[in-house]
Structures are given as C-alpha cells and as structure tokens.
Enzyme design. Structure first.
Site, PDB file in Angstrom:
ATOM      1  N   LEU A  59       0.856  -1.174   0.000  1.00  0.00           N
ATOM      2  CA  LEU A  59       0.000   0.000   0.000  1.00  0.00           C
ATOM      3  C   LEU A  59       0.901   1.234   0.000  1.00  0.00           C
ATOM      4  CD1 LEU A  59      -2.692  -0.880   2.732  1.00  0.00           C
ATOM      5  CD2 LEU A  59      -2.965  -1.003   0.244  1.00  0.00           C
ATOM      6  N   ASP A  60       0.417   2.328  -0.611  1.00  0.00           N
ATOM      7  CA  ASP A  60       1.172   3.569  -0.607  1.00  0.00           C
ATOM      8  C   ASP A  60       1.377   4.067   0.825  1.00  0.00           C
ATOM      9  OD1 ASP A  60       1.106   3.488  -3.358  1.00  0.00           O
ATOM     10  OD2 ASP A  60      -0.511   4.958  -3.549  1.00  0.00           O
ATOM     11  N   ARG A  61       2.404   4.880   1.013  1.00  0.00           N
ATOM     12  CA  ARG A  61       2.715   5.439   2.329  1.00  0.00           C
ATOM     13  C   ARG A  61       1.490   6.083   2.981  1.00  0.00           C
ATOM     14  NH1 ARG A  61       7.135   7.788   5.051  1.00  0.00           N
ATOM     15  NH2 ARG A  61       8.531   7.194   3.340  1.00  0.00           N
ATOM     16  N   THR A  63      -1.730   5.693   2.285  1.00  0.00           N
ATOM     17  CA  THR A  63      -2.965   4.908   2.278  1.00  0.00           C
ATOM     18  C   THR A  63      -3.034   4.063   3.540  1.00  0.00           C
ATOM     19  OG1 THR A  63      -2.908   4.780  -0.141  1.00  0.00           O
ATOM     20  CG2 THR A  63      -4.307   3.201   0.996  1.00  0.00           C
ATOM     21  N   ARG A 160      -5.678   6.440  -7.555  1.00  0.00           N
ATOM     22  CA  ARG A 160      -5.392   7.877  -7.496  1.00  0.00           C
ATOM     23  C   ARG A 160      -5.373   8.495  -8.889  1.00  0.00           C
ATOM     24  NH1 ARG A 160      -0.104   7.808  -3.794  1.00  0.00           N
ATOM     25  NH2 ARG A 160      -0.214  10.070  -4.131  1.00  0.00           N
TER      26      ARG A 160
END
Length: 242
Positions: A59-61, A63, A160
């Site tokens: 997962l993105d930082r 998120t 996104r």
C-alpha cells in the site's frame, strides 16, 4: 511503534497469513532514502514462528487499511500468485473533490510511467498497461463524494490516477491532486482472499481511520459499520495449503 500498538492493529491471524490495519503516513518497506517503515516492526508479529512475516502486497505510504502479510515462504508464494491472478477482491474507500455525475461506473484507462525521473508516478497512457476500476458513490456533499472503489487490476497508484483523470481527484493527494493538511483520503477498507480450497474466502475489514472522520462527517456519515470495536479474528484451524 510499540508491540502493543502493532498488535492492536492486527485484524486477522491464522497459520499462513496476517492482515493488519496499516496506519497512514508510514511506508510499508524501506525506500531508497531509508527512514522508518512498517517492515521494521514485523518481527513483533512472529507469534511463535522462527521468522517474521513479510509483505504479500503493498500500500502507498499515505494509504491506510488492510495490509496482507505472509507468515512463511510457501504462504507468500500462494498469496503472491492470487494477487497476480487478480483473484483477491479489494474494496477501498475514498473521498474525492467534486463528484461523478452518475452513481456507479467502470474506469477503463491504461496506465504508464509519467517519466523516468519521477519514480513510480503514473499517468493515463494509451500505450500503457490495462487498468480497470469499478466505482460506486456511497454518499455526497455539496463539494465532495464518498466512493467505494474496486480495483480490478493492481497497477501502481491506479485509484489515485483514475479518479484524477475523471476530474475528481482524491482529497489530500499531493501527487495527482491538491494535497492538504488532512492527509490522503484513501483507505483499504476490505479484502477477500480465497486462500483455502473447499472453504469460503477469508474476508477482513479495516475500520474507518480517524484522519477521514471530518470528511466523512461532511458527507453526512458517522459511526460507520465496523468503525469501532473491531475484533481480531484468529483461525487456529487454518494454515495448510492444500
């Protein structure tokens, strides 16, 4: 992060995998410039096994929400194959600027790298890899919409970029939107994993994070199901890959 804090974020545990509620604002693994990352704390989640669990996906930082860890090599191989084959169902919550004119739809826009100097930043690119996102409006305010997003493919920054491309960027997105002090309003709400043959898929939900409370309230929502008192699911009988 203390062991107590990390264990409080544990949503599911069996012999093969763990699902934790990732907090926003921390990377899941060490980047090129180092710094704190969630992987630094995985040794606290061994629960009797000789080695720490490892990431089955990312997962993105910024998120938050459901993050799956494999507890050993065979489990990671199995989970990795399921993710690659698109057999794991994922649902995200997002609050976006503006609003779709319809109540649901499918975004089918291929994605490619923005340029070589921007790392993993992405853009809509007709020559890129296929990317599809199913979406549904869950609530609206005058200036925002609360969406349920289901990525049918697993491309970097897919949700996104797709939301921004349709004119409703995710609130707090510093790359594809306008950023903002409240942080990225994107949450990995639920995941469904068909890990065991002849058994129902493992379904896990992560409660709504506190940094989304203000925007959810603006959309007329509060006390969402599962938001408080999420109980840890432990499946002691699971753990064999058939």
């Amino acid at each position: 992060m203390s062991e107590e804090e990390l264990n409080a974020r544990l949503l599911y545990r069996d012999g093969l995998m763990l699902v934790i509620d990732k907090p926003a604002g921390i990377a899941v693994h060490q980047g090129p410039h180092g710094g704190e990352n969630l992987g630094d704390y995985f040794h606290m989640l061994r629960f009797g096994l000789p080695r720490a669990p490892a990431l089955a996906h990312r997962l993105d930082r910024d998120t938050s929400g459901c993050l799956v860890l494999g507890r050993h090599h065979k489990a990671l191989e199995r989970l990795g194959l399921l993710f690659k084959q698109g057999k794991i169902e994922k649902t995200y919550w997002a609050i976006v600027e503006g609003a779709p004119t319809q109540d649901m739809g499918l975004i089918d826009l291929p994605l490619g790298r923005l340029d070589e100097s921007r790392g993993w930043w992405m853009k809509v690119d007709p020559k890129g890899v296929p990317a599809q996102t199913r979406w549904r409006v869950l609530a609206r305010s005058e200036s925002h919409a609360f969406l349920g997003l289901e990525p049918l493919t697993g491309r970097t920054h897919q949700l996104r970029v797709h939301c921004a491309a349709l004119g409703w960027p995710i609130v707090g997105d510093r790359v594809y939107g306008r950023g903002g002090a409240m942080g990225l309003q994107l949450h990995s709400r639920a995941i469904k994993i068909p890990l065991y043959k002849n058994k129902e898929p493992v379904s896990v939900e992560a409660p709504a994070p506190s940094h989304m409370d203000a925007m959810l309230s603006a959309c007329g929502l509060s006390g969402l199901p599962g938001e408080a008192g999420q109980a840890l699911r432990i499946e002691p009988g699971a753990g064999q890959i058939e």
